[in-house]
Scaffold this motif. Structure first.
Motif, PDB file in Angstrom:
ATOM      1  N   ILE A 231       0.836  -1.205   0.000  1.00  0.00           N
ATOM      2  CA  ILE A 231       0.000   0.000   0.000  1.00  0.00           C
ATOM      3  C   ILE A 231       0.869   1.253   0.000  1.00  0.00           C
ATOM      4  O   ILE A 231       0.591   2.220  -0.719  1.00  0.00           O
ATOM      5  CB  ILE A 231      -0.956  -0.020   1.206  1.00  0.00           C
ATOM      6  CG1 ILE A 231      -1.950  -1.163   1.051  1.00  0.00           C
ATOM      7  CG2 ILE A 231      -1.694   1.305   1.343  1.00  0.00           C
ATOM      8  CD1 ILE A 231      -2.795  -1.407   2.270  1.00  0.00           C
ATOM      9  N   ILE A 232       1.942   1.237   0.774  1.00  0.00           N
ATOM     10  CA  ILE A 232       2.845   2.386   0.815  1.00  0.00           C
ATOM     11  C   ILE A 232       3.496   2.594  -0.549  1.00  0.00           C
ATOM     12  O   ILE A 232       3.589   3.720  -1.042  1.00  0.00           O
ATOM     13  CB  ILE A 232       3.910   2.198   1.913  1.00  0.00           C
ATOM     14  CG1 ILE A 232       3.259   2.261   3.291  1.00  0.00           C
ATOM     15  CG2 ILE A 232       4.998   3.254   1.809  1.00  0.00           C
ATOM     16  CD1 ILE A 232       4.186   1.890   4.422  1.00  0.00           C
ATOM     17  N   LEU A 233       3.938   1.505  -1.173  1.00  0.00           N
ATOM     18  CA  LEU A 233       4.602   1.623  -2.468  1.00  0.00           C
ATOM     19  C   LEU A 233       3.643   2.081  -3.570  1.00  0.00           C
ATOM     20  O   LEU A 233       4.070   2.690  -4.543  1.00  0.00           O
ATOM     21  CB  LEU A 233       5.266   0.302  -2.843  1.00  0.00           C
ATOM     22  CG  LEU A 233       6.443  -0.097  -1.947  1.00  0.00           C
ATOM     23  CD1 LEU A 233       6.962  -1.469  -2.325  1.00  0.00           C
ATOM     24  CD2 LEU A 233       7.550   0.922  -2.010  1.00  0.00           C
TER      25      LEU A 233
ATOM     26  N   GLY B 101       6.320   2.359  10.186  1.00  0.00           N
ATOM     27  CA  GLY B 101       5.686   1.187   9.594  1.00  0.00           C
ATOM     28  C   GLY B 101       6.617  -0.002   9.508  1.00  0.00           C
ATOM     29  O   GLY B 101       6.234  -1.137   9.803  1.00  0.00           O
ATOM     30  N   ILE B 102       7.875   0.243   9.140  1.00  0.00           N
ATOM     31  CA  ILE B 102       8.849  -0.858   9.036  1.00  0.00           C
ATOM     32  C   ILE B 102       9.161  -1.435  10.422  1.00  0.00           C
ATOM     33  O   ILE B 102       9.207  -2.656  10.590  1.00  0.00           O
ATOM     34  CB  ILE B 102      10.133  -0.346   8.353  1.00  0.00           C
ATOM     35  CG1 ILE B 102       9.790   0.042   6.941  1.00  0.00           C
ATOM     36  CG2 ILE B 102      11.257  -1.345   8.465  1.00  0.00           C
ATOM     37  CD1 ILE B 102      10.671  -0.422   5.856  1.00  0.00           C
ATOM     38  N   VAL B 103       9.357  -0.546  11.397  1.00  0.00           N
ATOM     39  CA  VAL B 103       9.628  -1.020  12.764  1.00  0.00           C
ATOM     40  C   VAL B 103       8.431  -1.818  13.286  1.00  0.00           C
ATOM     41  O   VAL B 103       8.598  -2.861  13.932  1.00  0.00           O
ATOM     42  CB  VAL B 103       9.973   0.163  13.691  1.00  0.00           C
ATOM     43  CG1 VAL B 103       9.991  -0.261  15.142  1.00  0.00           C
ATOM     44  CG2 VAL B 103      11.310   0.762  13.296  1.00  0.00           C
ATOM     45  N   HIS B 104       7.218  -1.365  13.000  1.00  0.00           N
ATOM     46  CA  HIS B 104       6.019  -2.084  13.429  1.00  0.00           C
ATOM     47  C   HIS B 104       5.967  -3.478  12.823  1.00  0.00           C
ATOM     48  O   HIS B 104       5.665  -4.458  13.518  1.00  0.00           O
ATOM     49  CB  HIS B 104       4.769  -1.288  13.036  1.00  0.00           C
ATOM     50  CG  HIS B 104       3.496  -2.014  13.300  1.00  0.00           C
ATOM     51  ND1 HIS B 104       2.867  -2.788  12.348  1.00  0.00           N
ATOM     52  CD2 HIS B 104       2.752  -2.122  14.421  1.00  0.00           C
ATOM     53  CE1 HIS B 104       1.789  -3.325  12.871  1.00  0.00           C
ATOM     54  NE2 HIS B 104       1.693  -2.928  14.130  1.00  0.00           N
TER      55      HIS B 104
ATOM     56  N   TYR C  29       8.416  15.580   3.228  1.00  0.00           N
ATOM     57  CA  TYR C  29       9.290  14.413   3.162  1.00  0.00           C
ATOM     58  C   TYR C  29       9.666  13.884   4.531  1.00  0.00           C
ATOM     59  O   TYR C  29       9.797  12.675   4.724  1.00  0.00           O
ATOM     60  CB  TYR C  29      10.550  14.736   2.358  1.00  0.00           C
ATOM     61  CG  TYR C  29      10.258  15.010   0.905  1.00  0.00           C
ATOM     62  CD1 TYR C  29       9.815  13.993   0.076  1.00  0.00           C
ATOM     63  CD2 TYR C  29      10.411  16.271   0.377  1.00  0.00           C
ATOM     64  CE1 TYR C  29       9.535  14.230  -1.251  1.00  0.00           C
ATOM     65  CE2 TYR C  29      10.134  16.526  -0.953  1.00  0.00           C
ATOM     66  CZ  TYR C  29       9.701  15.500  -1.760  1.00  0.00           C
ATOM     67  OH  TYR C  29       9.423  15.740  -3.071  1.00  0.00           O
ATOM     68  N   LYS C  30       9.847  14.774   5.505  1.00  0.00           N
ATOM     69  CA  LYS C  30      10.210  14.315   6.850  1.00  0.00           C
ATOM     70  C   LYS C  30       9.096  13.480   7.458  1.00  0.00           C
ATOM     71  O   LYS C  30       9.343  12.445   8.069  1.00  0.00           O
ATOM     72  CB  LYS C  30      10.524  15.513   7.745  1.00  0.00           C
ATOM     73  CG  LYS C  30      11.804  16.212   7.390  1.00  0.00           C
ATOM     74  CD  LYS C  30      12.062  17.368   8.336  1.00  0.00           C
ATOM     75  CE  LYS C  30      13.311  18.122   7.926  1.00  0.00           C
ATOM     76  NZ  LYS C  30      13.570  19.264   8.811  1.00  0.00           N
ATOM     77  N   GLU C  31       7.866  13.920   7.286  1.00  0.00           N
ATOM     78  CA  GLU C  31       6.739  13.176   7.830  1.00  0.00           C
ATOM     79  C   GLU C  31       6.574  11.837   7.115  1.00  0.00           C
ATOM     80  O   GLU C  31       6.309  10.811   7.737  1.00  0.00           O
ATOM     81  CB  GLU C  31       5.454  13.994   7.708  1.00  0.00           C
ATOM     82  CG  GLU C  31       4.268  13.336   8.382  1.00  0.00           C
ATOM     83  CD  GLU C  31       3.040  14.220   8.339  1.00  0.00           C
ATOM     84  OE1 GLU C  31       1.958  13.653   8.508  1.00  0.00           O
ATOM     85  OE2 GLU C  31       3.157  15.438   8.145  1.00  0.00           O
ATOM     86  N   THR C  32       6.763  11.831   5.804  1.00  0.00           N
ATOM     87  CA  THR C  32       6.669  10.588   5.046  1.00  0.00           C
ATOM     88  C   THR C  32       7.748   9.603   5.473  1.00  0.00           C
ATOM     89  O   THR C  32       7.482   8.412   5.667  1.00  0.00           O
ATOM     90  CB  THR C  32       6.789  10.873   3.538  1.00  0.00           C
ATOM     91  OG1 THR C  32       5.757  11.780   3.169  1.00  0.00           O
ATOM     92  CG2 THR C  32       6.671   9.607   2.722  1.00  0.00           C
ATOM     93  N   ALA C  33       8.968  10.092   5.650  1.00  0.00           N
ATOM     94  CA  ALA C  33      10.068   9.223   6.087  1.00  0.00           C
ATOM     95  C   ALA C  33       9.814   8.683   7.491  1.00  0.00           C
ATOM     96  O   ALA C  33      10.072   7.504   7.771  1.00  0.00           O
ATOM     97  CB  ALA C  33      11.388   9.983   6.036  1.00  0.00           C
TER      98      ALA C  33
END
Length: 92
Positions: A4-6, A31-34, A21-25
């Motif tokens: 979904i992110i991609l 999300g990855i850590v989760h 960009y900071k908020e997106t990063a």
């Protein structure tokens, strides 16, 4: 979730002029850590449960190619009948 992110990233580039960009990063990192932590916690819980209940079992089944094939065959048999039952008895 990663799919979904991609999909959302190219849509965001085309549709919006202002990008944060900071908020997106940060959201991507969270999300990855989760994903990593939830899978790690699930693995730990399953393995600890299996090790606890294996000590209570009166049976000791050796792990070899025959028992692995038998376990796969039994799991496939159970999945097949579960699938057939879901088609015959519709709850939703």
């Amino acid at each position: 979730m990663l799919v979904i992110i991609l999909v959302e990233i190219p849509i965001d580039f085309v549709a919006y002029q202002q990008r944060q960009y900071k908020e997106t990063a940060a959201n991507f990192g969270v999300g990855i850590v989760h994903e990593i932590l939830s899978r790690a916690i699930a693995i730990v819980l399953v393995l600890s449960g299996l090790s606890f209940f294996s000590t209570l079992s009166p049976l000791r089944i050796p792990v070899n190619i025959g028992t692995i094939l038998l376990a796969i065959l039994i799991a496939d048999f159970i999945y097949y009948w579960n699938h057939v039952t879901e088609h015959r008895i519709r709850f939703f």
